[in-house]
Design an enzyme around this catalytic site. Structure first.
Site, mmCIF file in Angstrom:
data_model
loop_
_atom_site.group_PDB
_atom_site.id
_atom_site.type_symbol
_atom_site.label_atom_id
_atom_site.label_comp_id
_atom_site.label_asym_id
_atom_site.label_seq_id
_atom_site.Cartn_x
_atom_site.Cartn_y
_atom_site.Cartn_z
ATOM 1 N N LYS A 83 -2.957 -22.993 17.352
ATOM 2 C CA LYS A 83 -3.556 -24.249 17.814
ATOM 3 C C LYS A 83 -2.469 -25.256 18.187
ATOM 4 O O LYS A 83 -1.430 -25.346 17.521
ATOM 5 C CB LYS A 83 -4.451 -24.809 16.705
ATOM 6 N N SER B 192 -12.734 -28.497 16.215
ATOM 7 C CA SER B 192 -11.778 -28.789 17.276
ATOM 8 C C SER B 192 -10.924 -27.592 17.698
ATOM 9 O O SER B 192 -10.250 -27.632 18.720
ATOM 10 C CB SER B 192 -10.853 -29.934 16.841
ATOM 11 N N SER C 3 -13.561 -27.608 11.509
ATOM 12 C CA SER C 3 -12.955 -27.299 12.808
ATOM 13 C C SER C 3 -12.485 -25.865 12.992
ATOM 14 O O SER C 3 -12.078 -25.487 14.089
ATOM 15 C CB SER C 3 -11.778 -28.246 13.079
#
Length: 382
Positions: free
Chosen positions: A28, A104, A128
């Site tokens: 990420k 996210s 997330s």
């Protein structure tokens, strides 16, 4: 191992190859890779200085021969649940292209769901990892708080955020954890897990999909502070995220995130203290529910993930982490496995384990997974 690396549209913000010839992954974009900008999906950080060193979790996986294939896209500043991003593009959900990829950690989820990598690293402050995992039909784990080092993650300070893995199944989650956490040792169950179902209210299609799974539990209980913990988690996240990013040029931040930062900046210290107190009380409640059980199970989401068109209405998005976010506040490890509704839409099962008992939680997920498959097959042939 993944045999090909075709990434869905907008899954990555950077593509490269780094490391050995072991399992492949993406990381990420809020986790540092030396020489690269940790842009966090935001124009406000696009011109930031490149990271000088790898994040600790990146160093760990590289030391064991893992092969990083890119930095994964994300909801801007990790402050959103849809994965929609006007600056970096919205990652395409491989299994339900008309629906949100979730956020996210959107790019991490879609890369795994597409089969482009063996696993992915994301972060989970309020669902997330777990929410995009279910949106995309894969497994995801929020480890016990503090289990995996956040050194090299943005924001640098968080009382709720956890780094964890995505994989296509429970065995993949275990394999990822052995690479990400040198202290993780897979374990085997010596008896069928003693499960307790947490009674919650969800949409009828979610209820119907989860009902046969819930029947595997020995009994049911309620967590009376669940909804308060959800709200308290929102308070803490909003305040901490505003503190972390209010210094950025706000005109470069998307309207949805900019509005949430402005709201978070107005939260008082007293409100945050009250939220943390709810968190402590909720953690004790979860501990009590686990005292004579190996794990708790409940639906991962209370509603089916919305379509991209529906997600423009905040009211369709806000409920998505109602059952996820409370366990960030309590700190307990929580793992999600995908199921589907009668209409073939994404739903999931969340398994919550005792604090720091992540290996047993993964073993319970491995035990449960074939039973989910059997239940789905029975449903299809009924």
């Amino acid at each position: 191992m993944a045999t090909q690396a075709h990434f869905p549209d907008h899954a990555l913000v950077a593509r490269f190859t780094l490391g050995g010839d072991g399992p492949s992954l993406v990381v990420k974009d809020c986790i540092d890779i030396a020489g690269m900008v940790s842009g966090c999906g935001s124009a406000a950080l696009a011109d930031a200085a490149p990271a000088a060193v790898h994040a600790e979790v990146v160093e760990t996986v590289l030391a064991q021969g893992a092969r990083i294939l890119g930095k994964a896209n994300m909801h801007e500043l990790a402050f959103g649940m849809t994965g929609v991003n006007a600056f970096t593009g919205t990652p395409l959900n491989p299994n339900w292209p008309d629906r949100i990829p979730g956020g996210s950690s959107s790019g991490s989820a879609v890369a795994v769901a597409a089969g482009a990598v063996d696993f992915a690293i994301g972060t989970d402050t309020g669902g997330s990892i777990r929410q995009p995992a279910i949106c995309c039909g894969i497994a995801g784990l929020k480890p016990s708080f503090g289990r995996i080092s956040r050194k090299g993650a943005t924001p640098a300070d968080s009382s709720l955020d956890c780094i964890g893995p995505f994989a296509r199944d429970a065995a993949g989650i275990e394999a990822a954890m052995t690479l990400m956490d040198p202290t993780f040792r897979p374990t085997a169950l010596t008896h069928a897990p003693r499960l307790r179902r947490i009674a919650v209210t969800s949409d009828a299609n979610i209820d119907a999909a989860f009902a046969p799974v819930g029947d595997l539990a020995l009994d049911a209980a309620t967590l009376s502070l669940l909804d308060q913990a959800f709200a308290a988690g929102m308070t803490v996240i909003a305040a901490e995220t505003a503190a972390a990013f209010a210094h950025l040029p706000q005109h470069l931040i998307g309207a949805d995130v900019r509005t949430r930062i402005a709201g978070g900046a107005k939260i008082s210290a007293d409100a945050v203290d009250a939220a943390r107190e709810i968190g402590r009380a909720f953690a004790l409640q979860v501990d009590a529910a686990l005292e004579d059980r190996d794990a708790l199970i409940l639906p991962a989401l209370p509603v089916v993930p919305p379509t991209l068109a529906e997600a423009t209405d905040p009211n369709t998005v806000l409920p998505l982490t109602r059952f996820l976010r409370p366990f960030n506040l309590s700190g307990h490890p929580a793992l999600v496995l995908p199921i589907r509704t009668a209409d073939g839409l994404p739903a999931g099962v969340q398994i919550v384990g005792r604090m720091h008992d992540d290996a047993r939680l993964c073993a319970i997920a491995r035990w449960l997974e074939p039973r989910l498959t059997a239940l789905a097959t029975k449903e299809l042939t009924a």
